[in-house]
Design a protein around this motif. Sequence first.
Motif, PDB file in Angstrom:
ATOM      1  N   ALA A 102     -20.638  27.416  -5.806  1.00 24.11           N
ATOM      2  CA  ALA A 102     -20.330  26.755  -4.541  1.00 24.11           C
ATOM      3  C   ALA A 102     -19.322  27.530  -3.711  1.00 24.11           C
ATOM      4  CB  ALA A 102     -19.795  25.344  -4.802  1.00 24.11           C
ATOM      5  N   ASN A 103     -18.488  28.359  -4.365  1.00 27.29           N
ATOM      6  CA  ASN A 103     -17.422  29.048  -3.632  1.00 27.29           C
ATOM      7  C   ASN A 103     -17.333  30.538  -3.931  1.00 27.29           C
ATOM      8  OD1 ASN A 103     -16.156  26.637  -2.328  1.00 27.29           O
ATOM      9  ND2 ASN A 103     -15.844  26.024  -4.454  1.00 27.29           N
ATOM     10  N   THR A 104     -17.147  30.883  -5.198  1.00 24.05           N
ATOM     11  CA  THR A 104     -16.873  32.281  -5.530  1.00 24.05           C
ATOM     12  C   THR A 104     -17.643  32.720  -6.773  1.00 24.05           C
ATOM     13  OG1 THR A 104     -14.957  31.681  -6.905  1.00 24.05           O
ATOM     14  CG2 THR A 104     -14.550  32.197  -4.566  1.00 24.05           C
ATOM     15  N   VAL A 105     -17.969  34.014  -6.778  1.00 25.94           N
ATOM     16  CA  VAL A 105     -18.559  34.657  -7.952  1.00 25.94           C
ATOM     17  C   VAL A 105     -17.843  35.976  -8.177  1.00 25.94           C
ATOM     18  CG1 VAL A 105     -20.610  35.781  -8.922  1.00 25.94           C
ATOM     19  CG2 VAL A 105     -20.854  33.631  -7.663  1.00 25.94           C
ATOM     20  N   LEU A 106     -17.404  36.204  -9.404  1.00 23.71           N
ATOM     21  CA  LEU A 106     -16.934  37.526  -9.826  1.00 23.71           C
ATOM     22  C   LEU A 106     -17.965  38.046 -10.802  1.00 23.71           C
ATOM     23  CD1 LEU A 106     -13.416  38.704 -10.907  1.00 23.71           C
ATOM     24  CD2 LEU A 106     -15.391  39.169 -12.367  1.00 23.71           C
ATOM     25  N   LEU A 107     -18.470  39.242 -10.531  1.00 20.65           N
ATOM     26  CA  LEU A 107     -19.493  39.844 -11.378  1.00 20.65           C
ATOM     27  C   LEU A 107     -19.047  41.241 -11.757  1.00 20.65           C
ATOM     28  CD1 LEU A 107     -23.326  39.721 -10.839  1.00 20.65           C
ATOM     29  CD2 LEU A 107     -22.210  41.860 -11.409  1.00 20.65           C
ATOM     30  N   ALA A 108     -18.980  41.503 -13.061  1.00 19.22           N
ATOM     31  CA  ALA A 108     -18.648  42.839 -13.553  1.00 19.22           C
ATOM     32  C   ALA A 108     -19.793  43.322 -14.427  1.00 19.22           C
ATOM     33  CB  ALA A 108     -17.355  42.817 -14.362  1.00 19.22           C
ATOM     34  N   GLY A 109     -20.232  44.570 -14.197  1.00 13.55           N
ATOM     35  CA  GLY A 109     -21.368  45.060 -14.954  1.00 13.55           C
ATOM     36  C   GLY A 109     -21.373  46.558 -15.116  1.00 13.55           C
ATOM     37  N   PHE A 110     -22.155  47.001 -16.074  1.00  7.38           N
ATOM     38  CA  PHE A 110     -22.265  48.424 -16.376  1.00  7.38           C
ATOM     39  C   PHE A 110     -23.514  49.035 -15.753  1.00  7.38           C
ATOM     40  CE2 PHE A 110     -23.970  51.704 -19.328  1.00  7.38           C
ATOM     41  CZ  PHE A 110     -22.974  52.656 -19.181  1.00  7.38           C
ATOM     42  N   ALA A 111     -24.653  48.324 -15.840  1.00  3.92           N
ATOM     43  CA  ALA A 111     -25.919  48.850 -15.331  1.00  3.92           C
ATOM     44  C   ALA A 111     -26.688  47.748 -14.623  1.00  3.92           C
ATOM     45  CB  ALA A 111     -26.758  49.432 -16.470  1.00  3.92           C
ATOM     46  N   PHE A 112     -27.463  48.153 -13.609  1.00  5.66           N
ATOM     47  CA  PHE A 112     -28.217  47.204 -12.798  1.00  5.66           C
ATOM     48  C   PHE A 112     -29.603  47.784 -12.510  1.00  5.66           C
ATOM     49  CE2 PHE A 112     -23.735  46.861 -11.935  1.00  5.66           C
ATOM     50  CZ  PHE A 112     -23.476  45.502 -11.865  1.00  5.66           C
ATOM     51  N   ASP A 113     -30.619  46.912 -12.504  1.00  4.36           N
ATOM     52  CA  ASP A 113     -31.928  47.282 -11.969  1.00  4.36           C
ATOM     53  C   ASP A 113     -32.729  45.996 -11.732  1.00  4.36           C
ATOM     54  OD1 ASP A 113     -33.343  46.481 -14.344  1.00  4.36           O
ATOM     55  OD2 ASP A 113     -33.207  48.485 -15.198  1.00  4.36           O
ATOM     56  N   HIS A 114     -33.934  46.139 -11.191  1.00  2.85           N
ATOM     57  CA  HIS A 114     -34.793  44.995 -10.879  1.00  2.85           C
ATOM     58  C   HIS A 114     -34.015  43.914 -10.126  1.00  2.85           C
ATOM     59  CE1 HIS A 114     -37.273  47.013 -13.867  1.00  2.85           C
ATOM     60  NE2 HIS A 114     -38.298  46.281 -13.452  1.00  2.85           N
ATOM     61  N   ALA A 115     -33.335  44.341  -9.076  1.00  2.44           N
ATOM     62  CA  ALA A 115     -32.435  43.441  -8.357  1.00  2.44           C
ATOM     63  C   ALA A 115     -33.142  42.206  -7.805  1.00  2.44           C
ATOM     64  CB  ALA A 115     -31.742  44.194  -7.221  1.00  2.44           C
ATOM     65  N   ALA A 116     -34.376  42.366  -7.352  1.00  4.28           N
ATOM     66  CA  ALA A 116     -35.064  41.231  -6.745  1.00  4.28           C
ATOM     67  C   ALA A 116     -35.141  40.060  -7.716  1.00  4.28           C
ATOM     68  CB  ALA A 116     -36.465  41.650  -6.292  1.00  4.28           C
ATOM     69  N   GLU A 117     -35.391  40.347  -9.013  1.00  3.81           N
ATOM     70  CA  GLU A 117     -35.468  39.284 -10.002  1.00  3.81           C
ATOM     71  C   GLU A 117     -34.092  38.901 -10.532  1.00  3.81           C
ATOM     72  OE1 GLU A 117     -37.195  42.190 -10.357  1.00  3.81           O
ATOM     73  OE2 GLU A 117     -39.148  41.497  -9.640  1.00  3.81           O
ATOM     74  N   VAL A 118     -33.270  39.883 -10.841  1.00  2.94           N
ATOM     75  CA  VAL A 118     -32.005  39.618 -11.517  1.00  2.94           C
ATOM     76  C   VAL A 118     -30.946  39.080 -10.555  1.00  2.94           C
ATOM     77  CG1 VAL A 118     -30.142  40.640 -12.887  1.00  2.94           C
ATOM     78  CG2 VAL A 118     -32.516  41.373 -13.253  1.00  2.94           C
ATOM     79  N   LEU A 119     -30.864  39.667  -9.353  1.00  3.81           N
ATOM     80  CA  LEU A 119     -29.794  39.320  -8.423  1.00  3.81           C
ATOM     81  C   LEU A 119     -30.260  38.511  -7.219  1.00  3.81           C
ATOM     82  CD1 LEU A 119     -27.788  42.684  -8.431  1.00  3.81           C
ATOM     83  CD2 LEU A 119     -27.352  40.611  -9.772  1.00  3.81           C
ATOM     84  N   GLY A 120     -31.559  38.225  -7.136  1.00  7.56           N
ATOM     85  CA  GLY A 120     -32.051  37.413  -6.028  1.00  7.56           C
ATOM     86  C   GLY A 120     -31.317  36.085  -5.884  1.00  7.56           C
ATOM     87  N   PRO A 121     -31.087  35.339  -6.997  1.00 10.73           N
ATOM     88  CA  PRO A 121     -30.345  34.081  -6.872  1.00 10.73           C
ATOM     89  C   PRO A 121     -28.909  34.271  -6.400  1.00 10.73           C
ATOM     90  CG  PRO A 121     -31.609  34.105  -8.902  1.00 10.73           C
ATOM     91  CD  PRO A 121     -31.680  35.494  -8.329  1.00 10.73           C
ATOM     92  N   LEU A 122     -28.309  35.435  -6.686  1.00 12.54           N
ATOM     93  CA  LEU A 122     -26.963  35.704  -6.180  1.00 12.54           C
ATOM     94  C   LEU A 122     -26.989  35.876  -4.670  1.00 12.54           C
ATOM     95  CD1 LEU A 122     -23.964  36.325  -6.523  1.00 12.54           C
ATOM     96  CD2 LEU A 122     -24.586  38.705  -7.021  1.00 12.54           C
ATOM     97  N   HIS A 123     -27.982  36.592  -4.169  1.00 15.47           N
ATOM     98  CA  HIS A 123     -28.084  36.742  -2.720  1.00 15.47           C
ATOM     99  C   HIS A 123     -28.270  35.386  -2.050  1.00 15.47           C
ATOM    100  CE1 HIS A 123     -30.358  37.712   1.088  1.00 15.47           C
ATOM    101  NE2 HIS A 123     -29.191  38.312   1.246  1.00 15.47           N
ATOM    102  N   ALA A 124     -29.074  34.515  -2.661  1.00  9.67           N
ATOM    103  CA  ALA A 124     -29.255  33.166  -2.111  1.00  9.67           C
ATOM    104  C   ALA A 124     -27.930  32.417  -2.064  1.00  9.67           C
ATOM    105  CB  ALA A 124     -30.276  32.398  -2.946  1.00  9.67           C
ATOM    106  N   ALA A 125     -27.090  32.615  -3.090  1.00 14.22           N
ATOM    107  CA  ALA A 125     -25.776  31.968  -3.102  1.00 14.22           C
ATOM    108  C   ALA A 125     -24.902  32.486  -1.965  1.00 14.22           C
ATOM    109  CB  ALA A 125     -25.095  32.208  -4.446  1.00 14.22           C
ATOM    110  N   LEU A 126     -24.932  33.797  -1.725  1.00 18.78           N
ATOM    111  CA  LEU A 126     -24.147  34.360  -0.632  1.00 18.78           C
ATOM    112  C   LEU A 126     -24.611  33.827   0.707  1.00 18.78           C
ATOM    113  CD1 LEU A 126     -23.115  36.172  -2.913  1.00 18.78           C
ATOM    114  CD2 LEU A 126     -23.250  38.112  -1.346  1.00 18.78           C
TER     115      LEU A 126
END
Length: 228
Positions: A102-126
């Motif tokens: 509802a307000n904030t997300v802190l995300l720490a990571g080493f590797a990323f790929d397939h953003a549309a599936e993995v991070l799509g819900p994060l973009h919706a939150a933003l």
Amino acid sequence: MDLSGVATSELERFQTALMGHRFGFPLSRLALRGEGMERLAEEVLALNTLGQDGVLLLLGAVLAERRNGTRRPELVWTGPEFRWSGARDTAVVLADLFHKAANTVLLAGFAFDHAAEVLGPLHAALRRGVTCRLFASAHVAAGFLREHWPFGPPFPECHGFSPDKGVFASLHAKCIVVDARWVFVTSANFTDRGQTRNIEVGVLLEDSHLAAVLEAQFSTGEWFTRVA
């Protein structure tokens, strides 16, 4: 009947579905599994014995106790499972955290790929107005918006980790803090393999103190520099 291994989010979805008359009694295992409620499907005989009113009373009591008491950590898992498992799926937990933010997300990571599936819900939150700070090794953070954020605005705030000169080190942590309340620490990278194929183990906690301490570890570190 033992509901201790059923995630709170699953109990809440079940309660909402019952109140909205999406399930009829007697309940069926097939209907529950169709809604992704595998653990509850194993208790279908006991649930039917209680009847709808009894189940709603039970759910209300269990959820009230969890909200007012200490929440147990939840095991989060990627990989093959036994027919019954008390673990929650990594990709499901990740998406659920982004959905409930509802307000904030802190995300720490080493590797990323397939953003549309993995991070799509994060973009919706933003897009809902949530703010996100992302932490990664400096070279990953510097190229994150170009290489791993195909959505366009709004964007996360990217911070890069640079070790001292001559020190070989990287940001290898994988964790999320949502709304200074939920903490998810996992071995899984934010990749298709990490979320759906590898064997990965993590833990999900609702603990505002731990959330504050973990956020402080990233927010006050002199070794992080904002790059985007």
